[in-house]
Design a protein around this motif. Structure first.
Motif, PDB file in Angstrom:
ATOM      1  N   TYR A   1       0.511   3.514   8.796  1.00 41.98           N
ATOM      2  CA  TYR A   1       1.682   4.085   8.127  1.00 41.98           C
ATOM      3  C   TYR A   1       2.872   4.170   9.086  1.00 41.98           C
ATOM      4  O   TYR A   1       3.978   3.735   8.763  1.00 41.98           O
ATOM      5  CB  TYR A   1       1.325   5.474   7.582  1.00 41.98           C
ATOM      6  CG  TYR A   1       2.405   6.080   6.742  1.00 41.98           C
ATOM      7  CD1 TYR A   1       2.631   5.623   5.442  1.00 41.98           C
ATOM      8  CD2 TYR A   1       3.207   7.105   7.232  1.00 41.98           C
ATOM      9  CE1 TYR A   1       3.631   6.181   4.660  1.00 41.98           C
ATOM     10  CE2 TYR A   1       4.209   7.663   6.461  1.00 41.98           C
ATOM     11  CZ  TYR A   1       4.412   7.194   5.175  1.00 41.98           C
ATOM     12  OH  TYR A   1       5.403   7.731   4.407  1.00 41.98           O
TER      13      TYR A   1
ATOM     14  N   ARG B   1       0.834  -1.218   0.000  1.00 41.66           N
ATOM     15  CA  ARG B   1       0.000   0.000   0.000  1.00 41.66           C
ATOM     16  C   ARG B   1       0.856   1.250   0.000  1.00 41.66           C
ATOM     17  O   ARG B   1       0.376   2.346  -0.201  1.00 41.66           O
ATOM     18  CB  ARG B   1      -0.889   0.003   1.255  1.00 41.66           C
ATOM     19  CG  ARG B   1      -1.859  -1.134   1.272  1.00 41.66           C
ATOM     20  CD  ARG B   1      -2.462  -1.327   2.658  1.00 41.66           C
ATOM     21  NE  ARG B   1      -1.492  -1.891   3.583  1.00 41.66           N
ATOM     22  CZ  ARG B   1      -1.794  -2.280   4.832  1.00 41.66           C
ATOM     23  NH1 ARG B   1      -3.015  -2.145   5.273  1.00 41.66           N
ATOM     24  NH2 ARG B   1      -0.873  -2.794   5.624  1.00 41.66           N
ATOM     25  N   TYR B   2       2.151   1.077   0.312  1.00 34.34           N
ATOM     26  CA  TYR B   2       3.009   2.252   0.500  1.00 34.34           C
ATOM     27  C   TYR B   2       4.170   2.316  -0.493  1.00 34.34           C
ATOM     28  O   TYR B   2       5.228   2.832  -0.179  1.00 34.34           O
ATOM     29  CB  TYR B   2       3.547   2.254   1.943  1.00 34.34           C
ATOM     30  CG  TYR B   2       2.456   2.149   2.987  1.00 34.34           C
ATOM     31  CD1 TYR B   2       1.390   3.045   2.982  1.00 34.34           C
ATOM     32  CD2 TYR B   2       2.479   1.160   3.957  1.00 34.34           C
ATOM     33  CE1 TYR B   2       0.378   2.953   3.922  1.00 34.34           C
ATOM     34  CE2 TYR B   2       1.475   1.064   4.905  1.00 34.34           C
ATOM     35  CZ  TYR B   2       0.423   1.961   4.889  1.00 34.34           C
ATOM     36  OH  TYR B   2      -0.575   1.871   5.823  1.00 34.34           O
ATOM     37  N   CYS B   3       3.963   1.798  -1.703  1.00 32.90           N
ATOM     38  CA  CYS B   3       5.025   1.842  -2.717  1.00 32.90           C
ATOM     39  C   CYS B   3       5.201   3.249  -3.263  1.00 32.90           C
ATOM     40  O   CYS B   3       6.295   3.772  -3.309  1.00 32.90           O
ATOM     41  CB  CYS B   3       4.676   0.906  -3.876  1.00 32.90           C
ATOM     42  SG  CYS B   3       5.553  -0.650  -3.801  1.00 32.90           S
ATOM     43  N   ASN B   4       4.093   3.826  -3.691  1.00 26.23           N
ATOM     44  CA  ASN B   4       4.147   5.211  -4.196  1.00 26.23           C
ATOM     45  C   ASN B   4       3.187   6.036  -3.361  1.00 26.23           C
ATOM     46  O   ASN B   4       2.015   6.123  -3.681  1.00 26.23           O
ATOM     47  CB  ASN B   4       3.685   5.290  -5.658  1.00 26.23           C
ATOM     48  CG  ASN B   4       4.300   4.204  -6.510  1.00 26.23           C
ATOM     49  OD1 ASN B   4       5.518   4.071  -6.544  1.00 26.23           O
ATOM     50  ND2 ASN B   4       3.468   3.416  -7.180  1.00 26.23           N
ATOM     51  N   GLY B   5       3.666   6.583  -2.270  1.00 26.01           N
ATOM     52  CA  GLY B   5       2.768   7.326  -1.379  1.00 26.01           C
ATOM     53  C   GLY B   5       1.886   6.362  -0.613  1.00 26.01           C
ATOM     54  O   GLY B   5       2.332   5.311  -0.184  1.00 26.01           O
ATOM     55  N   VAL B   6       0.612   6.707  -0.463  1.00 30.00           N
ATOM     56  CA  VAL B   6      -0.313   5.871   0.313  1.00 30.00           C
ATOM     57  C   VAL B   6      -1.499   5.502  -0.571  1.00 30.00           C
ATOM     58  O   VAL B   6      -2.179   6.379  -1.096  1.00 30.00           O
ATOM     59  CB  VAL B   6      -0.804   6.632   1.562  1.00 30.00           C
ATOM     60  CG1 VAL B   6      -1.809   5.807   2.336  1.00 30.00           C
ATOM     61  CG2 VAL B   6       0.378   7.011   2.452  1.00 30.00           C
ATOM     62  N   ASN B   7      -1.731   4.208  -0.764  1.00 26.90           N
ATOM     63  CA  ASN B   7      -2.831   3.782  -1.636  1.00 26.90           C
ATOM     64  C   ASN B   7      -3.903   3.021  -0.873  1.00 26.90           C
ATOM     65  O   ASN B   7      -4.033   1.813  -0.994  1.00 26.90           O
ATOM     66  CB  ASN B   7      -2.279   2.909  -2.769  1.00 26.90           C
ATOM     67  CG  ASN B   7      -1.523   3.746  -3.770  1.00 26.90           C
ATOM     68  OD1 ASN B   7      -2.087   4.672  -4.346  1.00 26.90           O
ATOM     69  ND2 ASN B   7      -0.256   3.449  -3.948  1.00 26.90           N
TER      70      ASN B   7
ATOM     71  N   LYS C   1       8.350  -1.694   2.735  1.00 21.68           N
ATOM     72  CA  LYS C   1       7.571  -0.492   3.056  1.00 21.68           C
ATOM     73  C   LYS C   1       6.215  -0.825   3.678  1.00 21.68           C
ATOM     74  O   LYS C   1       5.635  -0.018   4.370  1.00 21.68           O
ATOM     75  CB  LYS C   1       7.349   0.334   1.782  1.00 21.68           C
ATOM     76  CG  LYS C   1       8.611   1.040   1.329  1.00 21.68           C
ATOM     77  CD  LYS C   1       8.312   1.903   0.109  1.00 21.68           C
ATOM     78  CE  LYS C   1       9.535   2.705  -0.285  1.00 21.68           C
ATOM     79  NZ  LYS C   1       9.436   3.143  -1.690  1.00 21.68           N
TER      80      LYS C   1
END
Ligand SMILES: Nc1nc2c(ncn2[C@@H]2O[C@H](COP(=O)(O)OP(=O)(O)O)[C@@H](O)[C@H]2O)c(=O)[nH]1
Ligand SMILES: [Mg+2]
Length: 237
Positions: A137, A118-124, A152
């Motif tokens: 997070y 969920r945290y690869c590019n920001g927060v999804n 991550k």
């Protein structure tokens, strides 16, 4: 290539039939194992009914609610005994998108443990209260700082193991539940030198049913990381 998607269930009657169908549609070599803890709402009975027309559905019914960690351990042993090459973890509540299953499997051809992150590019994450998002997070950051493990999203529960990872880990030594269980599996794989890889996913909060995670499970995970680091220092894992 044989792949097994393990789905632990406790009171998922509103989700399970649709989930099973959506996963089986993804590829013909994918089979499903539902590990149901005798859900009072009859989730297991629904699965039995689906099994009547679909040989790719497997079911293990346990006596009662014994926890997520032990449900997965039970599923892993089943997968190893039945010669599956790739073993996936997935929730029953559509937080994990069935359409992402092929991407995870594809990445698993190259890596030993693939984690849907969920945290690869920001927060999804869609539809989580801000407090829960913040906690998840920072919990991820905490795990990373304490363990040094370069992951991550260490508490995520959508992942794919190569069977050799599960063969190398003594599954009877896994004691943690819930989020701690996810961290522990990643950590044991990483310490043994397996290649971990994260691919981005979008996590959507469930629409039907309720969460079974508790405060106790969060605290258990917080202590668990210290225990893991200590065990490693003592060369016990
Ligand atoms: N068999 C079994 N499944 C469980 C147990 N606790 C949770 N689950 C399942 O594990 C998955 C994730 O749980 P969920 O409550 O959605 O956790 P959350 O997404 O972190 O809120 C769901 O498919 C649940 O039905 C348990 O004690 N036993
Ligand atoms: Mg959920």
């Amino acid at each position: 290539m044989k792949a097994l998607v393990i789905v632990p269930t406790y009171n998922e009657i509103e989700n399970i039939a649709k989930l099973v169908q959506s996963v089986l549609l993804q590829a013909s070599q994918i089979e499903l194992l539902i590990v149901d803890d005798n859900s009072p709402d009859g989730t297991g009975t629904v699965v039995q009914r689906l099994q009547a027309t679909e040989p790719r559905i497997h079911l293990v019914q346990r006596q009662g609610k014994l926890g997520l960690g032990s449900a997965y351990v039970c599923g892993f042993k089943y997968a190893l005994e039945h010669d599956f090459d790739f073993i996936m973890e997935m929730d029953a509540d559509f937080s994990h998108n069935p359409d992402d299953v092929p991407r995870l499997l594809h990445a698993a051809q190259k890596y030993d443990l693939v984690i849907g992150s969920r945290y690869c590019n920001g927060v999804n994450i869609i539809n989580w209260p801000f407090k829960r998002l913040l906690m998840s997070y920072f919990a991820s950051k905490y795990v990373r700082v304490i363990t040094g493990m370069p992951v991550k999203d260490p508490t995520g529960g959508f992942k794919c193991f190569n069977r050799k990872v599960l063969e190398a880990i003594n599954l009877d030594n896994i004691l943690s539940d819930g989020y701690g269980f996810q961290i522990e599996m990643n950590y044991r794989a990483w310490v043994k030198g397996f290649k971990l890889h994260e691919i981005p996913i979008i996590f959507t909060e469930r629409l039907n049913g309720v969460s079974k995670m508790s405060r106790k499970i969060v605290w258990e995970a917080a202590w668990m990381v210290w225990r893991l680091v200590l065990l490693r220092t003592l060369k016990a894992i």
